[in-house]
Scaffold this motif. Structure first.
Motif, PDB file in Angstrom:
ATOM      1  N   GLU A   1     -14.097 -34.625 -35.695  1.00 19.81           N
ATOM      2  CA  GLU A   1     -15.543 -34.842 -35.856  1.00 19.81           C
ATOM      3  C   GLU A   1     -16.001 -34.522 -37.274  1.00 19.81           C
ATOM      4  OE1 GLU A   1     -19.856 -33.551 -33.925  1.00 19.81           O
ATOM      5  OE2 GLU A   1     -17.992 -33.031 -32.895  1.00 19.81           O
TER       6      GLU A   1
ATOM      7  N   MET B   1     -17.574 -42.535 -33.297  1.00 21.33           N
ATOM      8  CA  MET B   1     -16.420 -42.004 -32.564  1.00 21.33           C
ATOM      9  C   MET B   1     -16.244 -42.715 -31.230  1.00 21.33           C
ATOM     10  SD  MET B   1     -16.132 -37.913 -33.343  1.00 21.33           S
ATOM     11  CE  MET B   1     -17.642 -37.489 -32.467  1.00 21.33           C
TER      12      MET B   1
ATOM     13  N   ALA C   1     -12.212 -35.112 -30.450  1.00 19.28           N
ATOM     14  CA  ALA C   1     -13.106 -34.788 -31.562  1.00 19.28           C
ATOM     15  C   ALA C   1     -12.821 -33.422 -32.169  1.00 19.28           C
ATOM     16  CB  ALA C   1     -14.565 -34.840 -31.095  1.00 19.28           C
TER      17      ALA C   1
END
Length: 281
Positions: free
Chosen positions: A119, A146, A155
């Protein structure tokens, strides 16, 4: 005695993002561009135009100049002659922050020296918007990118712990999160399995249909035929052909460019062009 007045510090404001392009607007172009690398010519008088609303595929054999042309359009590779323009201005006239709001670049390989989580890597794509009027879109842009590239499930994992294909999708998510109107992607499908190759090209087509311009370097001619609106075939640093796949992908031209006999025929169900090597039984 009055103390001398200190000069006023003027803080430069964040550059303004470009307005949304209209369909057909020229977002990047190369005009008579020549590039030399390592003392040898790699691009030799190349002309190409990139328009909003279309996917342009750059194809050709190894060493033809595809990645160099992409790098020139991105302002990462300087032209020895000719001019490269982004949004109507020579790339040398834009500052780095201004360019970052106008084009997003996916290199062939992505590597990081520090153990950033997935992330965090995707969020790096939002750096051009820091302190700007759209900074409040960061979380939504990262989450959407994502989800679209199917990396949400990992993530929190370190980027360095991912497979090559997973890293490629995370790198693409970073580019998508940047939300620039011009996407320049260098072999985004090279490390991907069949399913994710199709996913990436569908994302390219969707971004173009939404009004962006997408330039993608591809080796798979069938993918280019299926998803590109236009194809530029490079050979020895020059454009050998430029146009819709149905017109450009001719057996004679491709066989000559690749120095390999090929067959071009329509898919029996969809009619999409298929390009395969000609093999003897």
């Amino acid at each position: 005695m009055r103390s001398p007045r200190l000069p006023r510090l003027v803080l430069s404001s964040r550059p303004a993002p470009p307005p949304p392009p209209a369909p057909g607007d020229v977002l990047a172009e190369a005009e008579r561009v020549r590039v030399h690398l390592g003392g040898r010519p790699v691009l030799d008088g190349v002309d190409v135009t990139v328009r909003a609303g279309e996917v342009l595929a750059l194809v050709g054999p190894n060493g033809a100049g595809k990645s160099t042309l992409l790098g020139a359009l991105a302002a990462d590779v300087p032209a020895a002659e000719g001019v490269v323009r982004v949004h109507g201005r020579p790339v040398t006239a834009w500052s780095a922050p201004e360019l970052a709001l106008r084009r997003a670049v996916l290199p062939q390989s992505a590597s990081l020296s520090f153990p950033f989580a997935v992330e965090e890597v995707v969020r790096m794509g939002r750096a051009p918007w820091a302190g700007g009027e759209r900074e409040d879109e960061d979380d939504a842009a990262v989450a959407e990118a994502m989800a679209r590239t199917e990396v949400t499930g990992f993530a929190g994992r370190p980027f360095s712990a991912l497979s090559g294909g997973e890293r490629a999708r995370v790198a693409l998510a970073r580019v998508l999160a940047q939300r620039a109107p011009l996407l320049l992607l260098d072999e985004p499908t090279a490390a991907l399995d069949l399913r994710h190759q199709e996913l990436v090209l569908r994302l390219c087509r969707e971004r173009a249909r939404a009004g962006d311009a997408v330039v993608v370097v591809l080796h798979d001619l069938a993918l280019a035929a299926a998803y590109a609106d236009r194809v530029a075939v490079l050979r020895s640093g020059r454009i050998a052909a430029d146009g819709p796949p149905a017109r450009v992908f001719a057996e004679g031209l491709l066989s000559e460019v690749y120095d390999q006999p090929v067959e071009v025929f329509p898919h029996p169900r969809t009619g999409a062009l298929l390009v395969v090597p000609r093999r003897t039984p």
